[in-house]
Motif scaffolding. Sequence first.
Motif, mmCIF file in Angstrom:
data_model
loop_
_atom_site.group_PDB
_atom_site.id
_atom_site.type_symbol
_atom_site.label_atom_id
_atom_site.label_comp_id
_atom_site.label_asym_id
_atom_site.label_seq_id
_atom_site.Cartn_x
_atom_site.Cartn_y
_atom_site.Cartn_z
ATOM 1 N N ASP A 27 -7.688 0.872 6.245
ATOM 2 C CA ASP A 27 -6.680 1.870 6.505
ATOM 3 C C ASP A 27 -6.681 2.609 7.394
ATOM 4 O O ASP A 27 -7.663 3.664 7.877
ATOM 5 C CB ASP A 27 -6.657 2.496 5.074
ATOM 6 N N HIS B 299 -3.032 4.873 -3.252
ATOM 7 C CA HIS B 299 -4.036 5.543 -2.316
ATOM 8 C C HIS B 299 -3.002 6.984 -2.744
ATOM 9 O O HIS B 299 -2.871 7.819 -1.955
ATOM 10 C CB HIS B 299 -3.457 5.465 -0.824
ATOM 11 N N ASP C 39 0.906 5.407 0.281
ATOM 12 C CA ASP C 39 0.657 6.319 0.377
ATOM 13 C C ASP C 39 0.705 8.315 -0.490
ATOM 14 O O ASP C 39 1.694 8.469 -0.057
ATOM 15 C CB ASP C 39 0.182 6.819 2.019
ATOM 16 N N HIS D 152 0.828 -1.472 0.315
ATOM 17 C CA HIS D 152 -0.066 -0.508 -0.023
ATOM 18 C C HIS D 152 0.672 1.313 0.004
ATOM 19 O O HIS D 152 1.569 1.378 1.297
ATOM 20 C CB HIS D 152 -0.619 0.204 1.395
ATOM 21 N N MET E 50 -4.404 10.615 -1.551
ATOM 22 C CA MET E 50 -5.038 11.125 -0.401
ATOM 23 C C MET E 50 -3.815 13.024 -0.844
ATOM 24 O O MET E 50 -3.933 14.036 -0.703
ATOM 25 C CB MET E 50 -4.021 11.593 0.672
HETATM 26 ZN ZN ZN Z 1 -3.322 4.548 2.584
#
Ligand code: ZN
Length: 216
Positions: free
Chosen positions: A175, A66, A35, A33, A68
């Motif tokens: 998460d 992911h 970020d 994963h 953001m």
């Molecule tokens: Zn994340």
Amino acid sequence: MKHLVAPSLLAADFLHLAQEVEMINESEADWLHIDVMDGVFVPNISFGFPVLEAVQGICRKPLDVHLMIVEPQKFIAEVAAAGAYLMNVHYEACTHLHRTIGAIKEAGMKAGVTLNPHTPVALLEDILPDVDMVLLMSVNPGYGGQKFIEHSVAKVARLKEMIVDKGLDTLIEVDGGVNLETGKRLVDAGADVLVAGNFVFKAHDQKQAIHALKEL
Ligand code: ZN
Ligand code: DX5
């Protein structure tokens, strides 16, 4: 389906990134994963495409990215070129979510929609058939190592019900603040993928921590 485990690179030792990724390669982790933060959608900045590309070059596990960030639709080609398997965009960051999800798939990636803790799963009613995965945030995004928000367990259960009612096979990923205790309750409620940052990377025995999450 046995649940999947996706360690979050945000908690890795960035001075030894190659060793951390090699640990993931040798472990039972299903995905890695990643970020990406922009300091606008969330009050923090992590890393961007050069790091993603470098990691992709040595990682043998699929990359679960992911984002953001605001306007994630602007970066679909870059995320695909960096080798992402799955691209998660925030519901709260996409005005034209349906178009963005379509474009992610056209770029050859799986498409995930992410919900902040305050966003109800009921809002997914009309987009659920189009996404491969829903990523439920169980902390406010922006930082690793935060306290798990309790209502996330009930949220997983409600979303699972919606998915089953519609006869879909959409995955549910969770998460934030995942450890053996919260992870077990999430899996029991219907979570398919557990993301874990600090619990894995700060563990004395990282591969054992991943193994323990797989065993839940
Ligand atoms: Zn994340
Ligand atoms: C938070 C990130 C998470 C974070 C999780 O904004 O999306 O992926 O790395 O970290 P832990 O598992 O330590 O809460």
